[in-house]
Design an enzyme around this catalytic site. Structure first.
Site, mmCIF file in Angstrom:
data_model
loop_
_atom_site.group_PDB
_atom_site.id
_atom_site.type_symbol
_atom_site.label_atom_id
_atom_site.label_comp_id
_atom_site.label_asym_id
_atom_site.label_seq_id
_atom_site.Cartn_x
_atom_site.Cartn_y
_atom_site.Cartn_z
ATOM 1 N N ASP A 178 0.813 -1.208 0.000
ATOM 2 C CA ASP A 178 0.000 0.000 0.000
ATOM 3 C C ASP A 178 0.854 1.269 0.000
ATOM 4 O O ASP A 178 1.859 1.353 0.722
ATOM 5 C CB ASP A 178 -0.895 -0.022 1.257
ATOM 6 C CG ASP A 178 -1.721 1.225 1.408
ATOM 7 O OD1 ASP A 178 -2.654 1.403 0.610
ATOM 8 O OD2 ASP A 178 -1.432 2.026 2.323
ATOM 9 N N GLU A 247 0.982 -0.598 -5.026
ATOM 10 C CA GLU A 247 0.054 0.485 -5.314
ATOM 11 C C GLU A 247 0.862 1.737 -5.628
ATOM 12 O O GLU A 247 1.492 2.327 -4.746
ATOM 13 C CB GLU A 247 -0.867 0.751 -4.118
ATOM 14 C CG GLU A 247 -1.851 1.884 -4.386
ATOM 15 C CD GLU A 247 -2.545 2.394 -3.135
ATOM 16 O OE1 GLU A 247 -3.696 2.842 -3.247
ATOM 17 O OE2 GLU A 247 -1.922 2.356 -2.051
#
Length: 496
Positions: A178, A247
């Protein structure tokens, strides 16, 4: 947790889709200030979801169905309730420099500490929070309860390697990483320049984040984790390639630096960032070619239609089955957000029911719609954390299983086609016809004995087009598909 509850109870359905793995949003122990992205223990499961033993059972049950479990890794920060931060705030070694601490720039006339610079949080306002205990500021690029790690401290780099090993030992297939571009900041602490966007000065987009995003140290540090993951897979001797997905929302030229030895692939968000409700065939082709034409040699493509941070594909593109048809037969990995296989759309959340700290991400996060019972069969409790979409009476798994045609049935057929040699290894050809409204692409089989496939999709929504893709026609492919037959059509299509 009994075997019949939670995700375990839905594994047969997930396996029936034909997918290879399940990616879970954070399920670690957390105070839930940001839906689990504020982690207080990277080696345990939050009681909200079960126990570590429940997780081990999930991994085993998934494996028995040829499904892998992929977890979220949140490398940028922890919760301020994590033991590391609690001890860092007290300057207890070796945790003193685990986080990005800085002294006050000064004090205002009222004696209040002044932040080190003008850096802003993604959630708005200053990215600095004052600790009365330590008498210093800590950086939080997200929520104030999510203090940023200090990756210039080798001990933090090693801590995350150890965490990866912990979960790999439990059978995890890999991680989606993330917000990786936030991992490093300029230690000189320069103010970031104004972007020129006409927004509130406290809005994250007010500044150009040239000192807090995508610094050169980030890909290098991620490459250390990729090497660690590959070494684990090699030593495990089980033939399993443990995946590392990133990401990265940056411009494509910056995204591509996260390939090669940095990860298996950075997420391809082009269908999220470059297309909308009025996009046409040319836009769809540009979304495709913009990735495949820029990917490094031997880079593995991937296609993301939706996720938990952006409006659902059914609301954003208004062409759910067509969008799925577009991406699922392209080369590489397809990443699909839960409910996309049903055509779920955004749900209106009244202001008084908003739970997202960022304030805008609730509509695509509503409960999975299993059937037409109360709360769409998601829970037997008094209510779910967000309201269920009103369309659940017709848009649900049970109804779409029973229907003659449905998005779910199209999804399953497409996933099954992904096993065809032409889809796995074939050459990709793209073209746009009918005033740039119709996208067509073909997957040309490598071997003449294998079938080739063509996808033709009308992106004009409400207009009918007749297209000629035979050899010699405008926009035709450089090869001929003889004796073509229709394998899959979108819902309501009048193609025989």
């Amino acid at each position: 947790m009994p075997k019949s509850t939670g995700i375990i109870s839905k594994l047969d359905y997930i396996a029936s889709l034909g997918v290879a793995a399940i990616w879970l949003s954070p399920i670690y122990k957390s105070p839930m200030a940001d839906f689990g992205y504020d982690i207080s223990d990277f080696r345990d499961i939050d009681p909200l979801f079960g126990t570590l033993d429940d997780f081990k059972l999930l991994v085993a049950e998934a494996k028995s169905r040829n499904l892998g479990i992929i977890m979220d890794m949140v490398p940028n920060h922890s919760s301020d309730e994590h033991e590391w931060f609690v001890k860092s705030e007290q300057k207890i070694e070796p945790y003193t420099d685990y986080y990005f601490w800085q002294p006050a720039k000064g004090f205002d006339p009222n004696g209040a500490p002044i932040p080190p610079n003008n850096w802003l949080s993604v959630f708005g306002g200053s990215a600095w929070a004052w600790s009365e205990l330590r008498q210093e500021f800590y950086l939080h690029q997200f929520h104030a309860k999510q203090p940023d790690f200090n990756y210039r401290n080798p001990a933090i780099v090693q801590e995350l390697k150890d965490i990866l090993t912990f979960w790999y030992d439990l059978g995890v297939y890999g991680f989606r990483w993330d917000a990786v571009t936030h991992m490093f900041e300029d230690p000189a602490l320069p103010d970031e320049p104004v972007s020129g966007n006409p927004v509130d000065p406290n809005d994250y987009n007010y500044l150009k984040h040239i000192y807090t995003q995508n610094l050169p140290e980030t890909p290098y540090t991620l490459s250390l984790y990729k090497a660690h993951t590959d070494e684990y897979s090699l030593n495990a001797g089980d033939g399993l390639h443990r995946v590392m997905m990133l990401e990265v929302w940056n411009p494509i030229e910056e995204v591509m630096q996260y390939y090669r030895n940095v990860s298996d692939f950075p997420f391809n968000f082009r269908f999220l960032t470059t297309m909308g409700a009025y996009s046409n065939g040319r836009d769809a082709e540009n979304a495709i070619r913009g990735w495949v034409d820029n990917i490094p040699d031997n880079g593995w493509p991937n296609w993301v239609l939706g996720n938990h941070d952006i409006s659902r594909v059914g609301s954003r593109l208004q062409l759910t089955d067509g969008a799925i048809l577009t991406t699922l037969l392209l080369p590489g990995t397809s990443i699909n957000y839960y409910g996309e296989e049903l055509g779920m759309v955004d749900t209106y959340i009244p202001p008084e029911e908003v739970v997202d700290p960022a304030g805008y991400r609730d509509p695509p996060r509503t409960p999975m719609q299993w059937d037409d019972s109360q709360f769409a069969g998601f829970t037997t409790g008094p209510k779910p954390w967000l309201r269920v979409n009103d369309n659940y009476l017709t848009v649900n798994v049970a109804a779409e299983e029973a229907a003659d045609e449905s998005v779910l049935k199209i999804f399953r057929k497409l996933v099954a086609l992904r096993k065809e040699p032409a889809i796995q290894f074939g050459t990709l050809h793209t073209t746009v016809v009918s005033y740039e409204l119709v996208l067509a692409y073909a997957r040309e089989a490598v071997n003449a004995t294998d079938r080739s496939y063509m996808v033709v999709l009308n992106w004009s929504h409400d207009q009918t087009h007749v297209v000629n893709l035979s050899p010699g026609a405008f926009g035709a492919f450089p090869f001929e598909i003889t004796n073509p037959t229709v394998e899959i059509r979108t819902i309501g299509s009048d193609i025989p």
